[in-house]
Design a protein around this motif. Structure first.
Motif, PDB file in Angstrom:
ATOM      1  N   ASN A  34       1.083  -1.268  -0.053  1.00  9.58           N
ATOM      2  CA  ASN A  34      -0.038  -0.019  -0.001  1.00  9.58           C
ATOM      3  C   ASN A  34       0.938   1.253   0.077  1.00  9.58           C
ATOM      4  N   ASP A  35       2.039   1.232  -0.347  1.00 11.68           N
ATOM      5  CA  ASP A  35       2.847   2.331  -0.678  1.00 11.68           C
ATOM      6  C   ASP A  35       3.142   2.834  -2.006  1.00 11.68           C
ATOM      7  N   ILE A  36       3.324   4.179  -1.781  1.00 12.82           N
ATOM      8  CA  ILE A  36       3.799   4.624  -3.422  1.00 12.82           C
ATOM      9  C   ILE A  36       5.408   4.551  -3.419  1.00 12.82           C
ATOM     10  N   VAL A  37       5.713   3.820  -4.382  1.00 15.80           N
ATOM     11  CA  VAL A  37       7.191   3.806  -4.517  1.00 15.80           C
ATOM     12  C   VAL A  37       7.743   4.426  -5.543  1.00 15.80           C
ATOM     13  N   LEU A  38       8.854   5.425  -5.542  1.00 14.33           N
ATOM     14  CA  LEU A  38       9.521   5.970  -6.619  1.00 14.33           C
ATOM     15  C   LEU A  38      10.629   5.444  -6.746  1.00 14.33           C
ATOM     16  N   ILE A  39      11.289   5.191  -8.001  1.00 10.45           N
ATOM     17  CA  ILE A  39      12.555   4.504  -8.417  1.00 10.45           C
ATOM     18  C   ILE A  39      13.105   5.393  -9.257  1.00 10.45           C
ATOM     19  N   GLY A  40      14.571   5.813  -8.685  1.00 13.59           N
ATOM     20  CA  GLY A  40      15.098   6.946  -9.484  1.00 13.59           C
ATOM     21  C   GLY A  40      16.452   7.085  -9.031  1.00 13.59           C
ATOM     22  N   PRO A  41      17.411   8.016  -9.831  1.00 12.87           N
ATOM     23  CA  PRO A  41      18.990   8.287  -9.462  1.00 12.87           C
ATOM     24  C   PRO A  41      18.892   8.911  -8.135  1.00 12.87           C
ATOM     25  N   TYR A  42      19.949   8.456  -7.521  1.00 16.41           N
ATOM     26  CA  TYR A  42      20.261   8.810  -6.040  1.00 16.41           C
ATOM     27  C   TYR A  42      21.819   8.895  -5.936  1.00 16.41           C
ATOM     28  N   THR A  43      22.389   9.492  -6.985  1.00 16.64           N
ATOM     29  CA  THR A  43      23.927   9.650  -6.792  1.00 16.64           C
ATOM     30  C   THR A  43      24.310  10.691  -7.829  1.00 16.64           C
ATOM     31  N   THR A  44      25.173  11.557  -7.393  1.00 18.70           N
ATOM     32  CA  THR A  44      25.500  12.831  -8.236  1.00 18.70           C
ATOM     33  C   THR A  44      26.163  12.315  -9.594  1.00 18.70           C
ATOM     34  N   ALA A  45      26.776  11.079  -9.962  1.00 11.96           N
ATOM     35  CA  ALA A  45      27.221  10.557 -11.046  1.00 11.96           C
ATOM     36  C   ALA A  45      26.170  10.552 -12.089  1.00 11.96           C
ATOM     37  N   LEU A  46      24.803  10.372 -11.678  1.00 10.67           N
ATOM     38  CA  LEU A  46      23.731  10.337 -12.697  1.00 10.67           C
ATOM     39  C   LEU A  46      23.059  11.601 -13.246  1.00 10.67           C
ATOM     40  N   GLN A  47      23.805  12.660 -12.379  1.00 11.59           N
ATOM     41  CA  GLN A  47      23.423  14.003 -12.919  1.00 11.59           C
ATOM     42  C   GLN A  47      21.888  14.413 -12.913  1.00 11.59           C
ATOM     43  N   ASP A  48      21.193  13.875 -11.625  1.00 12.96           N
ATOM     44  CA  ASP A  48      19.790  14.424 -11.645  1.00 12.96           C
ATOM     45  C   ASP A  48      19.271  14.844 -10.474  1.00 12.96           C
ATOM     46  N   GLU A  49      19.928  16.172 -10.333  1.00 10.21           N
ATOM     47  CA  GLU A  49      19.391  16.863  -8.856  1.00 10.21           C
ATOM     48  C   GLU A  49      19.623  18.227  -9.272  1.00 10.21           C
ATOM     49  N   TYR A  50      18.662  18.970  -8.097  1.00 13.76           N
ATOM     50  CA  TYR A  50      18.537  20.340  -8.198  1.00 13.76           C
ATOM     51  C   TYR A  50      18.491  20.979  -6.959  1.00 13.76           C
ATOM     52  N   MET A  51      18.660  22.527  -7.158  1.00 12.56           N
ATOM     53  CA  MET A  51      18.983  23.287  -5.810  1.00 12.56           C
ATOM     54  C   MET A  51      17.277  23.442  -5.401  1.00 12.56           C
ATOM     55  N   THR A  52      17.104  23.490  -4.025  1.00 13.21           N
ATOM     56  CA  THR A  52      15.776  23.549  -3.536  1.00 13.21           C
ATOM     57  C   THR A  52      15.792  24.838  -2.444  1.00 13.21           C
ATOM     58  N   PRO A  53      14.700  25.229  -2.013  1.00 16.91           N
ATOM     59  CA  PRO A  53      14.868  25.982  -0.671  1.00 16.91           C
ATOM     60  C   PRO A  53      15.398  25.223   0.579  1.00 16.91           C
ATOM     61  N   MET A  54      15.509  23.954   0.573  1.00 19.21           N
ATOM     62  CA  MET A  54      15.828  23.303   1.904  1.00 19.21           C
ATOM     63  C   MET A  54      17.452  23.373   2.062  1.00 19.21           C
ATOM     64  N   SER A  55      18.050  23.850   1.053  1.00 22.61           N
ATOM     65  CA  SER A  55      19.541  24.157   1.454  1.00 22.61           C
ATOM     66  C   SER A  55      20.093  24.900   0.509  1.00 22.61           C
ATOM     67  N   ARG A  56      21.224  25.708   1.009  1.00 21.74           N
ATOM     68  CA  ARG A  56      21.915  26.953   0.275  1.00 21.74           C
ATOM     69  C   ARG A  56      22.945  26.243  -0.826  1.00 21.74           C
ATOM     70  N   ALA A  57      23.420  25.003  -0.326  1.00 20.81           N
ATOM     71  CA  ALA A  57      24.551  24.484  -1.027  1.00 20.81           C
ATOM     72  C   ALA A  57      24.301  22.952  -1.591  1.00 20.81           C
ATOM     73  N   ILE A  58      23.499  22.261  -1.026  1.00 20.73           N
ATOM     74  CA  ILE A  58      23.280  20.923  -1.278  1.00 20.73           C
ATOM     75  C   ILE A  58      22.258  20.582  -2.255  1.00 20.73           C
ATOM     76  N   LYS A  59      22.218  19.942  -3.311  1.00 21.30           N
ATOM     77  CA  LYS A  59      21.174  19.807  -4.274  1.00 21.30           C
ATOM     78  C   LYS A  59      20.318  18.664  -3.714  1.00 21.30           C
TER      79      LYS A  59
END
Length: 616
Positions: A269-294
């Protein structure tokens, strides 16, 4: 309306106009978006303990550990099919695969494996990617060059496709969910997070697009999207939560689920998301939650899924409302800072700033509305600074007015020196060595009888003007006008060592400048009037006498003053008489004739007097 209020109102109107232009002619956040957006983030952000990520949303990470176990990316598509099968057997509610498959695989069997699970399970979502140009031409609908869809070999139904695009704000931070993007045909493609959330929502609560009204709804409530179909959402986790799993979404390594190390039943009964979770795969963005870490794209989608499930959407005050708020703030600030000065103005400046920040927080938390924050605060600051400048200019004007008035009695240099000293004007005096000059018009009574009163006043003013200018020319202080005469002193309030010389030069200047007046009067009336002048120097008490609360008179008193007055009374028309004491100080500078001794009132013994003729 007085001049001061008029100026303040004009400045306030200009500030409002400036902000209106900035708001209407710039994009999201205005010209100062790099300040506006971080301020919003800081005032609108929740503490970590308040965020509480939804435990029914889980992430399978394509992390470095999985890359080491399974091999170089991209992987065999049958690998995804195998994990999806395991999750479906564990009775998962929905699966979102944040990995694109735009081209067919070299091995058709890989595509066939993924196609089979897509046919078998209707709760699996594959991504569609819109390719945006580097720069949008307008602030309206988002423009794109092309759409990347899964390869036809995968045979993914359109009902199981959703876009994975995020579009950062001007400061390159992702704050908004693009609820849907239109194809060229006009049909909307829902966001990845929207599609996944709808699997968990009831039929009356789902997110939907109403083509007739051109609006997005979550259930019966409209979603406050902008012209780009974007809505501000909430973030519940910080970036890269593998460092602190207690505050982020439950996340698991993809390889652990594939190998069976992690039981798929835990995803029931969970919603499961599968996706890149490493900087090498270049799928990361800046958010309001951090000034430095994507933040990784898959985690951004997880946050947006929860925002949809919680129906937590934020609206922005429209531009007309924003300008109205600015106008209100500026006019209120103008009134308060125009009414109060000094510490009171500082108190209202701090209070008004805190009050507006409080209004922003209340609107954000209770009403889920973002008010403009930077521009009103900047307007308050500008109006406070203007009030200080205006107050300073007003003081300068008042000082100039006082200087102008006082400057009619003493030279400007004397006024400036007295004001610069900062000393208060008080009753009392001090003993000073000064020179005094008394001037009187000989024959004024006869003149008054032959002229009309208006003509007498005109003539008198001309003569007194000559006296005053001569006194000021040599840094003297005009003490007072005594009927048709003048009393002036030199060496006070500003001390000069050569005050005796200055007094004599002023007397000679008076004699010189009245020559034309005497000639004109002779031509008109057949007779003329001339000055009689007496000058003395020595010690005198100089200061303010009178009433401290009502009126003060800056003057000199003492025997030195009395003798100067007696010399003037004994001076014949056109004579400049000086005392023996003054003669000793200036005898080397002027042509002086001894006039012998005279008896003066108030003196037991006769006094020597001298007549000044000219400068040597």
């Amino acid at each position: 309306m007085n001049k001061r209020n008029w100026k303040t109102t004009v400045v306030a109107a200009l500030v409002v106009f400036l902000f209106a232009v900035l708001t209407y002619t710039t994009g999201t956040g205005g010209t100062f978006h790099y300040i506006e957006n971080p301020l919003r983030d800081a005032l609108g952000a929740k503490n970590v303990w308040q965020r509480e990520p939804d435990t029914s949303i889980k992430i399978l990470k394509i992390d470095s550990r999985s890359l080491d176990a399974i091999g170089q990316f991209p992987w065999d598509r049958s690998v995804y099919a195998a994990v999806i099968e395991k999750l479906e057997l564990g009775k998962v509610k929905a699966i979102g695969l944040d990995v694109t498959f735009p081209e067919p695989s070299k091995d058709p069997k890989q595509d066939q494996a993924l196609a089979e699970v897509m046919r078998k399970y209707g709760n699996v979502v594959l991504p569609v990617n819109f390719n945006f140009p580097a720069k949008q031409q307008s602030s309206g609908l988002l423009e794109y060059d092309r759409i990347e869809v899964p390869s036809p070999a995968i045979q993914a139904p359109k009902s199981q496709l959703a876009h994975i695009n995020v579009f950062p704000d001007n400061d390159d931070r992702v704050r908004r969910l693009i609820v849907g993007l239109p194809e060229k045909s006009g049909e909307m493609i829902e966001a990845f997070s929207v599609k996944l959330a709808n699997y968990a929502l009831g039929d009356t609560e789902k997110v939907r697009w109403d083509a007739e009204q051109r609006k997005w709804y979550r259930g019966s409530s409209p979603i406050p999207v902008n012209s780009r179909n974007q809505v501000i959402t909430q973030f519940y986790s910080e970036p890269r939560q593998e460092k602190d799993l207690s505050t982020g979404y439950d996340s698991f390594s993809f390889s652990d689920v594939l190998s069976g190390k992690i039981d798929a039943n835990m995803f029931e009964n969970d919603i499961v998301l599968i996706g890149p979770y490493t900087t090498a795969l270049q799928d990361e963005y800046m958010t309001p939650m951090s000034r430095a870490i994507k933040m990784f794209g898959v985690e951004i989608h997880a946050n947006m899924v929860q925002s949809i499930l919680d129906s937590r959407f934020w609206n922005e005050a429209g531009k007309p409302a924003g300008i109205a708020i600015l106008a209100l703030v500026v006019l209120l600030a103008a009134f308060l800072f125009g009414t109060f000065r000094g510490r009171a103005a500082l108190f209202w400046f701090i209070g008004l700033s805190v009050l507006y920040i409080g209004a922003f927080i209340v609107a954000n938390e209770a009403l889920r509305i973002y008010l403009p924050i930077f521009y009103p605060l900047l307007a308050i600051i500008l109006m406070y600074v203007w009030s200080i400048v205006d107050h300073y200019l007003a003081e300068r004007r008042e000082r100039g007015r006082v200087t102008g008035i006082f400057g009619r009695f003493v030279p400007k240099a004397v006024v400036d020196q007295m004001l610069a000293s900062g000393n208060e004007v008080k009753l009392g005096g001090e003993r000073m060595d000064i020179s005094l000059i008394f001037v009187d018009i000989r024959g004024f009574t006869t003149l008054s009888e032959k002229l009309e009163p208006e003509q007498v006043i005109q003539f008198l003013n001309e003569y007194l003007d000559v006296c005053t200018k001569a006194v000021f020319k040599y840094n003297g202080t005009l003490d007072k006008f005594i009927g048709d005469g003048v009393m002036a002193m030199f060496g006070a309030p500003v001390k000069y060592d050569n005050h005796a010389e200055m007094a004599v030069r002023a007397a000679l200047e008076m004699k010189k400048q009245t020559a034309s007046l005497e000639k004109r009067l002779m031509q008109k009336l057949g007779f003329t009037v001339r000055f009689g002048i007496g000058i003395n120097c020595g010690p005198a008490i100089v200061g303010n006498i009178g009433s401290e609360e009502l009126r003060l008179d800056y003057t000199a008193i003492g025997d030195t003053v009395n003798l100067a007055a007696r010399l003037e009374s004994n001076a014949k028309p056109g004579q400049i008489l000086i005392s023996d004491a003054l003669y000793e100080r200036v005898k080397e500078l002027f042509e002086i004739e001894s006039m012998g001794e005279i008896k003066v009132k108030g003196k037991e013994l006769p006094v020597n007097i001298y007549q000044v003729h000219a400068e040597k």
